[in-house]
Scaffold this motif. Sequence first.
Motif, PDB file in Angstrom:
ATOM      1  N   LEU A  57      -4.247   0.814  -2.560  1.00 10.08           N
ATOM      2  CA  LEU A  57      -4.185   2.281  -2.772  1.00 10.08           C
ATOM      3  C   LEU A  57      -4.589   2.641  -4.017  1.00 10.08           C
ATOM      4  O   LEU A  57      -4.340   1.859  -5.072  1.00 10.08           O
ATOM      5  CB  LEU A  57      -2.610   2.725  -2.460  1.00 10.08           C
TER       6      LEU A  57
ATOM      7  N   GLU B 292      17.215   5.233   6.381  1.00 14.19           N
ATOM      8  CA  GLU B 292      16.078   4.599   6.138  1.00 14.19           C
ATOM      9  C   GLU B 292      15.085   4.736   7.346  1.00 14.19           C
ATOM     10  O   GLU B 292      15.393   4.413   8.394  1.00 14.19           O
ATOM     11  CB  GLU B 292      16.278   2.990   5.681  1.00 14.19           C
TER      12      GLU B 292
ATOM     13  N   ASP C 241       0.726  -1.036  -0.088  1.00  8.16           N
ATOM     14  CA  ASP C 241       0.047   0.061   0.106  1.00  8.16           C
ATOM     15  C   ASP C 241       0.784   1.293   0.033  1.00  8.16           C
ATOM     16  O   ASP C 241       0.434   2.506  -0.312  1.00  8.16           O
ATOM     17  CB  ASP C 241      -0.812  -0.022   1.084  1.00  8.16           C
ATOM     18  N   MET C 242       2.097   1.061   0.384  1.00  6.55           N
ATOM     19  CA  MET C 242       3.119   2.393   0.376  1.00  6.55           C
ATOM     20  C   MET C 242       3.699   2.344  -1.025  1.00  6.55           C
ATOM     21  O   MET C 242       4.763   1.427  -1.186  1.00  6.55           O
ATOM     22  CB  MET C 242       4.066   2.209   1.649  1.00  6.55           C
ATOM     23  N   MET C 243       3.603   3.367  -1.809  1.00  2.25           N
ATOM     24  CA  MET C 243       4.398   3.393  -2.933  1.00  2.25           C
ATOM     25  C   MET C 243       6.006   3.549  -2.660  1.00  2.25           C
ATOM     26  O   MET C 243       6.695   3.262  -3.498  1.00  2.25           O
ATOM     27  CB  MET C 243       3.954   4.450  -3.542  1.00  2.25           C
ATOM     28  N   SER C 244       6.214   4.289  -1.402  1.00  4.84           N
ATOM     29  CA  SER C 244       7.511   4.177  -1.164  1.00  4.84           C
ATOM     30  C   SER C 244       8.284   2.892  -1.214  1.00  4.84           C
ATOM     31  O   SER C 244       9.355   2.574  -1.525  1.00  4.84           O
ATOM     32  CB  SER C 244       7.839   4.847   0.427  1.00  4.84           C
TER      33      SER C 244
ATOM     34  N   TYR D 176      12.087  10.373  -9.745  1.00  3.74           N
ATOM     35  CA  TYR D 176      10.756  10.372  -9.312  1.00  3.74           C
ATOM     36  C   TYR D 176      10.738  10.781  -7.614  1.00  3.74           C
ATOM     37  O   TYR D 176       9.800  11.459  -7.119  1.00  3.74           O
ATOM     38  CB  TYR D 176      10.040   9.031  -9.670  1.00  3.74           C
ATOM     39  N   GLU D 177      11.680   9.987  -7.101  1.00  2.00           N
ATOM     40  CA  GLU D 177      11.754  10.183  -5.373  1.00  2.00           C
ATOM     41  C   GLU D 177      11.908  11.712  -5.126  1.00  2.00           C
ATOM     42  O   GLU D 177      11.399  12.085  -4.194  1.00  2.00           O
ATOM     43  CB  GLU D 177      12.905   9.213  -4.896  1.00  2.00           C
TER      44      GLU D 177
ATOM     45  N   ASN E 195      -4.878   6.181  -6.426  1.00  2.00           N
ATOM     46  CA  ASN E 195      -4.687   7.503  -6.736  1.00  2.00           C
ATOM     47  C   ASN E 195      -3.694   7.218  -7.863  1.00  2.00           C
ATOM     48  O   ASN E 195      -2.845   6.222  -8.194  1.00  2.00           O
ATOM     49  CB  ASN E 195      -4.285   8.111  -5.653  1.00  2.00           C
TER      50      ASN E 195
ATOM     51  N   MET F 217       7.248   3.947 -13.657  1.00  2.00           N
ATOM     52  CA  MET F 217       8.590   4.015 -13.198  1.00  2.00           C
ATOM     53  C   MET F 217       9.025   2.891 -13.103  1.00  2.00           C
ATOM     54  O   MET F 217      10.598   2.323 -13.216  1.00  2.00           O
ATOM     55  CB  MET F 217       8.948   4.760 -11.829  1.00  2.00           C
TER      56      MET F 217
ATOM     57  N   ILE G 129      13.499   6.125 -11.222  1.00  2.00           N
ATOM     58  CA  ILE G 129      13.406   6.084  -9.784  1.00  2.00           C
ATOM     59  C   ILE G 129      13.982   7.098  -8.872  1.00  2.00           C
ATOM     60  O   ILE G 129      13.383   7.720  -8.328  1.00  2.00           O
ATOM     61  CB  ILE G 129      13.780   4.599  -9.279  1.00  2.00           C
TER      62      ILE G 129
ATOM     63  N   ASN H  50      16.941   5.553  -1.299  1.00  2.00           N
ATOM     64  CA  ASN H  50      16.579   5.056  -2.511  1.00  2.00           C
ATOM     65  C   ASN H  50      17.335   5.966  -3.558  1.00  2.00           C
ATOM     66  O   ASN H  50      17.934   5.295  -5.008  1.00  2.00           O
ATOM     67  CB  ASN H  50      15.301   4.853  -2.841  1.00  2.00           C
TER      68      ASN H  50
ATOM     69  N   ARG I 167       1.011   9.984   4.389  1.00  2.00           N
ATOM     70  CA  ARG I 167       1.181   8.469   4.405  1.00  2.00           C
ATOM     71  C   ARG I 167       0.025   7.737   3.711  1.00  2.00           C
ATOM     72  O   ARG I 167      -0.014   6.715   3.091  1.00  2.00           O
ATOM     73  CB  ARG I 167       1.016   8.079   5.784  1.00  2.00           C
ATOM     74  N   ALA I 168      -1.338   8.560   3.843  1.00  2.00           N
ATOM     75  CA  ALA I 168      -2.492   8.136   3.279  1.00  2.00           C
ATOM     76  C   ALA I 168      -2.242   7.971   1.641  1.00  2.00           C
ATOM     77  O   ALA I 168      -3.076   7.087   0.914  1.00  2.00           O
ATOM     78  CB  ALA I 168      -3.618   8.790   3.582  1.00  2.00           C
ATOM     79  N   LEU I 169      -1.412   8.834   1.038  1.00  2.00           N
ATOM     80  CA  LEU I 169      -1.147   8.999  -0.235  1.00  2.00           C
ATOM     81  C   LEU I 169      -0.056   7.804  -0.885  1.00  2.00           C
ATOM     82  O   LEU I 169      -0.028   7.715  -2.032  1.00  2.00           O
ATOM     83  CB  LEU I 169      -0.950  10.019  -0.852  1.00  2.00           C
ATOM     84  N   GLY I 170       0.334   7.022   0.297  1.00  2.00           N
ATOM     85  CA  GLY I 170       1.264   6.009  -0.274  1.00  2.00           C
ATOM     86  C   GLY I 170       2.791   6.432  -0.044  1.00  2.00           C
ATOM     87  O   GLY I 170       3.517   5.715  -0.336  1.00  2.00           O
ATOM     88  N   PHE I 171       3.113   7.667   0.563  1.00  3.98           N
ATOM     89  CA  PHE I 171       4.389   8.138   0.761  1.00  3.98           C
ATOM     90  C   PHE I 171       4.830   8.419   2.232  1.00  3.98           C
ATOM     91  O   PHE I 171       3.781   8.375   3.026  1.00  3.98           O
ATOM     92  CB  PHE I 171       4.548   9.289  -0.282  1.00  3.98           C
ATOM     93  N   GLY I 172       6.079   8.717   2.454  1.00  2.00           N
ATOM     94  CA  GLY I 172       6.365   9.060   3.806  1.00  2.00           C
ATOM     95  C   GLY I 172       6.950   7.793   4.584  1.00  2.00           C
ATOM     96  O   GLY I 172       6.652   7.836   5.906  1.00  2.00           O
ATOM     97  N   ALA I 173       7.363   6.758   3.924  1.00  2.00           N
ATOM     98  CA  ALA I 173       8.018   5.917   4.662  1.00  2.00           C
ATOM     99  C   ALA I 173       9.632   5.957   4.930  1.00  2.00           C
ATOM    100  O   ALA I 173      10.208   5.262   5.744  1.00  2.00           O
ATOM    101  CB  ALA I 173       8.114   4.472   3.615  1.00  2.00           C
TER     102      ALA I 173
ATOM    103  N   LEU J  48       8.665   1.403  -4.605  1.00  2.00           N
ATOM    104  CA  LEU J  48       9.996   2.109  -5.323  1.00  2.00           C
ATOM    105  C   LEU J  48      11.366   1.625  -4.667  1.00  2.00           C
ATOM    106  O   LEU J  48      12.295   1.487  -5.241  1.00  2.00           O
ATOM    107  CB  LEU J  48       9.764   3.772  -5.153  1.00  2.00           C
TER     108      LEU J  48
ATOM    109  N   ILE K 264       8.731  13.640  -6.008  1.00  5.14           N
ATOM    110  CA  ILE K 264       7.864  13.897  -5.068  1.00  5.14           C
ATOM    111  C   ILE K 264       8.325  14.335  -3.679  1.00  5.14           C
ATOM    112  O   ILE K 264       7.567  15.160  -3.098  1.00  5.14           O
ATOM    113  CB  ILE K 264       7.921  12.245  -4.618  1.00  5.14           C
TER     114      ILE K 264
ATOM    115  N   MET L 110      12.122   6.219   2.650  1.00  9.07           N
ATOM    116  CA  MET L 110      13.000   5.451   1.709  1.00  9.07           C
ATOM    117  C   MET L 110      13.390   6.274   0.645  1.00  9.07           C
ATOM    118  O   MET L 110      14.176   5.713   0.076  1.00  9.07           O
ATOM    119  CB  MET L 110      11.814   4.380   1.500  1.00  9.07           C
TER     120      MET L 110
END
Lengths: 117, 142
Positions: free
Chosen positions: A51, B93, A32-35, B49-50, A53, A62, B46, B115, B103-109, A38, B53, B111
């Motif tokens: 997820l 990391e 669920d985490m795109m992080s 894109y990271e 979106n 990518m 990659i 990466n 985080r609800a959008l799938g980011f913020g780990a 990647l 974002i 990483m």
Amino acid sequence: MKIREIAELLKAEVPVCKDKIDEEVYSACAADMMSDVLAYVKDQAVLITGLCNPQVVRTAEMMDIRCILLVRDKKPDSVILDLAREKGIVILCSPHRMYIACGLLYKAGLSGGEHCV
Amino acid sequence: MSQDCIRLEFKVDSENFASAGSASESVKTQLKLLGIGSSDVRRVAIAMYEGEINMVIHADGGKATVEIYHDRVEIILADRGPGIADIALAMKEGYSTAPEDIRALGFGAGMGLPNMKKNSDEMRIESKLGIGTTIYMTVRLT
Ligand SMILES: Nc1ncnc2c1ncn2[C@@H]1O[C@H](COP(=O)(O)OP(=O)(O)OP(=O)(O)O)[C@@H](O)[C@H]1O
Ligand SMILES: [Mg+2]
């Protein structure tokens, strides 16, 4: 395994890129985490996620992922569908929850590849 | 001759999260058209894109410049965001200051920066609190 077989097994609809469902895929990953996708995914052709979106499609693009399986009856909006169409990425929408979707596919022989999430 | 390069510039907009990543997407398309190998293309995609974002979620957008040389791709991501207080910590990391809505959008780990380092051959971060951050990455083509 053909994308068509995944769709049948998971009772999934194919709202976009239906013309590509006879392509073969050999491995999948789920997150669920795109992080995490990647950072950890390597050569898996199918992304299973809850997820929903546009960044899911961008992330798939990518990573050269060719099919996105949305679980838990998530309905992608037109922004997501247009982006997937443009990139040629098949979207599948299944009513199953993540655990069940993964389990069914694994049992049917779709592997996790090398470094799966 | 070997100094010839293709230079691409993008404004990275933070207003609309849905469009985040469109600069990286254009670069990926361009590299594929140039016939560059898919694993090199993926490393550039990659890493950029990271970074793209990050500019959207941590810095209100910025500017991306990409230079494609025959043997390498150079990516410069410059923003006028809040800056990074402790770069060594940010590189760890799992370290993230992203709020719950990100985080609800799938980011913020936490990483992304590691990466970017993993997918580039060289990476340098310049950052000043209250002024902004510029990240330089080089991906050598194999
Ligand atoms: N351009 C930037 N401007 C200001 N702070 C930044 C910037 N890029 C990164 N940071 C800081 O560094 C931290 C770590 O960044 P990193 O990309 O590794 O993780 P993240 O963006 O929080 O999560 P993820 O990348 O896994 O989605 C961020 O949480 C943020 O505090
Ligand atoms: Mg990040």
